[in-house]
Design a protein around this motif. Structure first.
Motif, PDB file in Angstrom:
ATOM      1  N   LEU A   1     -20.675   9.117  -3.659  1.00  0.00           N
ATOM      2  CA  LEU A   1     -20.738   7.664  -3.755  1.00  0.00           C
ATOM      3  C   LEU A   1     -19.353   7.048  -3.550  1.00  0.00           C
ATOM      4  CD1 LEU A   1     -23.154   7.314  -6.805  1.00  0.00           C
ATOM      5  CD2 LEU A   1     -23.667   6.978  -4.377  1.00  0.00           C
ATOM      6  N   PRO A   2     -19.267   5.965  -2.791  1.00  0.00           N
ATOM      7  CA  PRO A   2     -17.968   5.362  -2.490  1.00  0.00           C
ATOM      8  C   PRO A   2     -17.141   5.008  -3.735  1.00  0.00           C
ATOM      9  CG  PRO A   2     -19.632   4.482  -1.035  1.00  0.00           C
ATOM     10  CD  PRO A   2     -20.351   5.328  -2.043  1.00  0.00           C
ATOM     11  N   ARG A   3     -17.731   4.347  -4.706  1.00  0.00           N
ATOM     12  CA  ARG A   3     -16.979   3.929  -5.895  1.00  0.00           C
ATOM     13  C   ARG A   3     -16.411   5.139  -6.630  1.00  0.00           C
ATOM     14  NH1 ARG A   3     -18.226   3.801 -11.086  1.00  0.00           N
ATOM     15  NH2 ARG A   3     -20.440   4.078 -10.715  1.00  0.00           N
ATOM     16  N   LEU A   4     -17.225   6.161  -6.817  1.00  0.00           N
ATOM     17  CA  LEU A   4     -16.769   7.348  -7.528  1.00  0.00           C
ATOM     18  C   LEU A   4     -15.740   8.139  -6.714  1.00  0.00           C
ATOM     19  CD1 LEU A   4     -20.147   8.503  -9.112  1.00  0.00           C
ATOM     20  CD2 LEU A   4     -18.311   7.161 -10.154  1.00  0.00           C
ATOM     21  N   THR A   5     -15.890   8.126  -5.403  1.00  0.00           N
ATOM     22  CA  THR A   5     -14.909   8.781  -4.532  1.00  0.00           C
ATOM     23  C   THR A   5     -13.556   8.092  -4.653  1.00  0.00           C
ATOM     24  OG1 THR A   5     -16.653   9.436  -2.989  1.00  0.00           O
ATOM     25  CG2 THR A   5     -14.389   9.441  -2.142  1.00  0.00           C
ATOM     26  N   ALA A   6     -13.557   6.762  -4.618  1.00  0.00           N
ATOM     27  CA  ALA A   6     -12.308   5.996  -4.745  1.00  0.00           C
ATOM     28  C   ALA A   6     -11.661   6.231  -6.109  1.00  0.00           C
ATOM     29  CB  ALA A   6     -12.579   4.512  -4.537  1.00  0.00           C
ATOM     30  N   GLU A   7     -12.457   6.246  -7.168  1.00  0.00           N
ATOM     31  CA  GLU A   7     -11.917   6.501  -8.511  1.00  0.00           C
ATOM     32  C   GLU A   7     -11.314   7.898  -8.601  1.00  0.00           C
ATOM     33  OE1 GLU A   7     -15.185   5.765 -11.170  1.00  0.00           O
ATOM     34  OE2 GLU A   7     -15.148   3.597 -10.787  1.00  0.00           O
ATOM     35  N   ARG A   8     -12.004   8.895  -8.039  1.00  0.00           N
ATOM     36  CA  ARG A   8     -11.521  10.271  -8.065  1.00  0.00           C
ATOM     37  C   ARG A   8     -10.200  10.367  -7.293  1.00  0.00           C
ATOM     38  NH1 ARG A   8     -15.838  12.495  -7.694  1.00  0.00           N
ATOM     39  NH2 ARG A   8     -16.317  12.137  -5.513  1.00  0.00           N
ATOM     40  N   ALA A   9     -10.155   9.780  -6.111  1.00  0.00           N
ATOM     41  CA  ALA A   9      -8.945   9.843  -5.287  1.00  0.00           C
ATOM     42  C   ALA A   9      -7.771   9.172  -5.997  1.00  0.00           C
ATOM     43  CB  ALA A   9      -9.202   9.169  -3.939  1.00  0.00           C
ATOM     44  N   GLU A  10      -8.008   8.014  -6.568  1.00  0.00           N
ATOM     45  CA  GLU A  10      -6.936   7.297  -7.274  1.00  0.00           C
ATOM     46  C   GLU A  10      -6.408   8.122  -8.448  1.00  0.00           C
ATOM     47  OE1 GLU A  10      -6.271   3.163  -9.790  1.00  0.00           O
ATOM     48  OE2 GLU A  10      -7.967   3.296  -8.410  1.00  0.00           O
TER      49      GLU A  10
END
Length: 190
Positions: free
Chosen positions: A95-104
């Motif tokens: 999921l995009p939101r979770l991917t962005a949170e993980r990357a950050e």
């Protein structure tokens, strides 16, 4: 040649690991079902008993996992074995939101992470065909670009926005499902 790991050796992950070993990379793999990793021994892939063992001393860690929850769990399990310069390359559809949170979160902790979902099946992965999208810091992408090019027919760098490849992957999946549904309706009417 590179010393790399694949965490997740289902159909796609095992095809990637097989292809990497055939290219001459030193490949270690882990899967929660040990028999899936054992099947890769014929290609020279070394089986690891744990994610931590799999990532020790490798320069790249490729994830091909089921979903965000599994990605998070496997990263946490592998974390203590990662070398300081290892790059995490996540091919999982997430999921995009979770991917962005993980990357950050990972980048803030000094861990290099790229999200690299693909449009390809196992046969394409074995033959470096299909499309791979990449999202994340360009400086990290440049370090692995030539290695990723060996894995796919088309490599698309989408930019530094860490969720953009996830967005495009889900959009592409929706298009594929939509086209398949329309074709099924047409064939039913015919």
């Amino acid at each position: 040649m590179a010393n790399i790991a694949f965490l997740g050796t289902g159909l796609l992950g095992s095809a990637f690991a097989e292809a990497a070993a055939k290219r001459g990379d030193t490949v270690t793999a882990w899967n929660r079902s040990p028999d899936k990793v054992a099947a890769l021994a014929q290609f020279g892939v070394r089986a690891a008993k744990t994610p931590t063992e799999a990532v020790q001393g490798v320069s790249r860690v490729h994830f091909v996992l089921k979903d965000d929850a599994v990605v998070e769990a496997v990263i946490a399990a592998a974390r203590s074995g990662l070398s300081a310069d290892a790059i995490l390359i996540d091919h999982s559809t997430t999921l995009p939101r979770l991917t962005a949170e993980r990357a950050e979160r990972l980048h803030a902790q000094g861990i290099a992470y790229l999200h690299c979902p693909v449009f390809m099946g196992p046969a394409a992965a074995r033959n470096a065909q299909g499309t791979m999208m990449v999202a994340g810091p360009e400086v990290i992408f440049k370090r692995v670009k030539s290695d990723l090019e060996k894995m796919t027919g088309r490599l698309e760098y989408m930019g530094e926005r860490t969720d953009l490849a996830a967005v495009n992957k889900l959009f592409g999946n929706a298009m594929i499902i939509g086209v398949s549904s329309v074709m099924a309706d047409i064939l039913t009417l015919a």
